[in-house]
Design an enzyme around this catalytic site. Sequence first.
Site, PDB file in Angstrom:
ATOM      1  NE  ARG A  33      36.663  35.339  46.681  1.00  0.00           N
ATOM      2  CZ  ARG A  33      36.947  35.045  45.404  1.00  0.00           C
ATOM      3  NH1 ARG A  33      38.021  35.594  44.817  1.00  0.00           N
ATOM      4  NH2 ARG A  33      36.180  34.234  44.703  1.00  0.00           N
ATOM      5  CG  ASN A  62      36.973  32.391  41.474  1.00  0.00           C
ATOM      6  OD1 ASN A  62      36.852  33.495  42.002  1.00  0.00           O
ATOM      7  ND2 ASN A  62      37.543  32.232  40.281  1.00  0.00           N
ATOM      8  CD  GLU A  63      36.248  34.935  38.002  1.00  0.00           C
ATOM      9  OE1 GLU A  63      36.679  34.353  36.986  1.00  0.00           O
ATOM     10  OE2 GLU A  63      36.764  35.987  38.444  1.00  0.00           O
ATOM     11  CG  HIS A 105      34.711  38.327  40.750  1.00  0.00           C
ATOM     12  ND1 HIS A 105      35.356  37.119  40.543  1.00  0.00           N
ATOM     13  CD2 HIS A 105      34.293  38.308  42.048  1.00  0.00           C
ATOM     14  CE1 HIS A 105      35.312  36.412  41.668  1.00  0.00           C
ATOM     15  NE2 HIS A 105      34.672  37.111  42.582  1.00  0.00           N
ATOM     16  CE1 TYR A 130      40.151  41.753  38.075  1.00  0.00           C
ATOM     17  CE2 TYR A 130      38.330  40.186  38.069  1.00  0.00           C
ATOM     18  CZ  TYR A 130      39.524  40.643  38.606  1.00  0.00           C
ATOM     19  OH  TYR A 130      40.094  40.002  39.676  1.00  0.00           O
ATOM     20  CD  GLU A 168      38.625  37.366  41.659  1.00  0.00           C
ATOM     21  OE1 GLU A 168      38.939  37.789  40.512  1.00  0.00           O
ATOM     22  OE2 GLU A 168      38.632  36.173  41.960  1.00  0.00           O
ATOM     23  CD1 TRP A 210      43.950  39.027  40.949  1.00  0.00           C
ATOM     24  CD2 TRP A 210      42.629  37.679  42.169  1.00  0.00           C
ATOM     25  NE1 TRP A 210      44.422  37.753  40.801  1.00  0.00           N
ATOM     26  CE2 TRP A 210      43.631  36.905  41.528  1.00  0.00           C
ATOM     27  CE3 TRP A 210      41.701  37.043  42.978  1.00  0.00           C
ATOM     28  CZ2 TRP A 210      43.702  35.517  41.675  1.00  0.00           C
ATOM     29  CZ3 TRP A 210      41.769  35.672  43.122  1.00  0.00           C
ATOM     30  CH2 TRP A 210      42.766  34.919  42.474  1.00  0.00           C
TER      31      TRP A 210
END
Length: 384
Positions: free
Chosen positions: A87, A164-165, A231, A233, A260, A289
């Site tokens: 990516r 992205n995001e 994503h 986290y 991610e 990531w």
Amino acid sequence: MRKPRSTLITTAGMAFAAVLGLLFALAGPSAGRAEAAAGGIHVSNGRVVEGNGSAFVMRGVNHAYTWYPDRTGSIADIAAKGANTVRVVLSSGGRWTKTSASEVSALIGQCKANKVICVLEVHDTTGYGEDGAATSLDQAAGYWVSVKGALEGQEDYVVVNIGNEPFGNTNYTAWTDATKSAIGKLRGAGLDHALMVDAPNWGQDWSGTMRSNAASVFASDPDRNTVFSIHMYGVYDTAAEVRDYLNAFVGSGLPIVVGEFGDQHSDGNPDEDAIMATAQSLGVGYLGWSWSGNGGGVEYLDMVNGFDPNSLTSWGNRIFYGSNGIAATSRTATVYGGGGGSTGGTAPNGYPYCVNGGASDPDGDGWGWENSRSCVVRGSAADH
């Protein structure tokens, strides 16, 4: 992730509330819905497949090209570790130097030379609505149209990750309509690639906005060729949260990728073991990531030190060589001569799950046939 520079104050994860959105239900695609036309990477029966119908499960890494354009060897280095996907961070010119069409062509060429699939993403949209410097999804869509010439004919090798995001934690309910509009803009311009769309809330969808609206977003794509990206986290710090989110999409027949994730983060400690194990058991792609170049206090997310492929960090060693890691689970795309293969996990009876679900089981007895061997349809009478 946000820009990995020393000026970074906080990164992709903010201090989030409890994951309320994971309680929301997802309505799956309606029966009989048209699938994307065969040819190029596309969605079939809720799964990402290649033009020939072979399942393609992303196992890869993010590379911060737009901030490190001189690191031209990184794609080759990532591929050499076993990744089947990279990516690549690009810029539409709103926040950083615009990635030109010629650069896009060169990056695609590098991906093809190293036998990896390119997921190309515009990073300028990160945190729109909360970060005043961020640009809109509509602007990102305009960028993709402007580099259309570099993308045409590359549908077998490229996935277009629109932005992205694309929303932070402010006005994130606008995500659904903005995403539908961006998809429509790209399809109207004649882009036929598989599209990837990131979740709001800095990519982590703690509000459940993407989860609740994914079916209608998928239906809005006339090609039915949109993949959803979460994503993971700090919001995903337990195995239960990871499983609930990914299973919601898989169970509803909607394509999902972990676009991610890391092994630690400033907003909490993501459960990378659960992310990788669940992705493997469900046949879901993941992209860690990131290769190298992180700053602003999140240097721990570098997989290698100083872009040196021979200097793996603990995170790099984990994602490449740990349990359910890239080296053990990645399969090169068949367009490059790879064997492909079913990576949908294993049923209790020892047979692999059918990546293409019931489509591989014409007589409906729960037993299918993929990649020259028997497979089991998840949830069927044979799934025991």
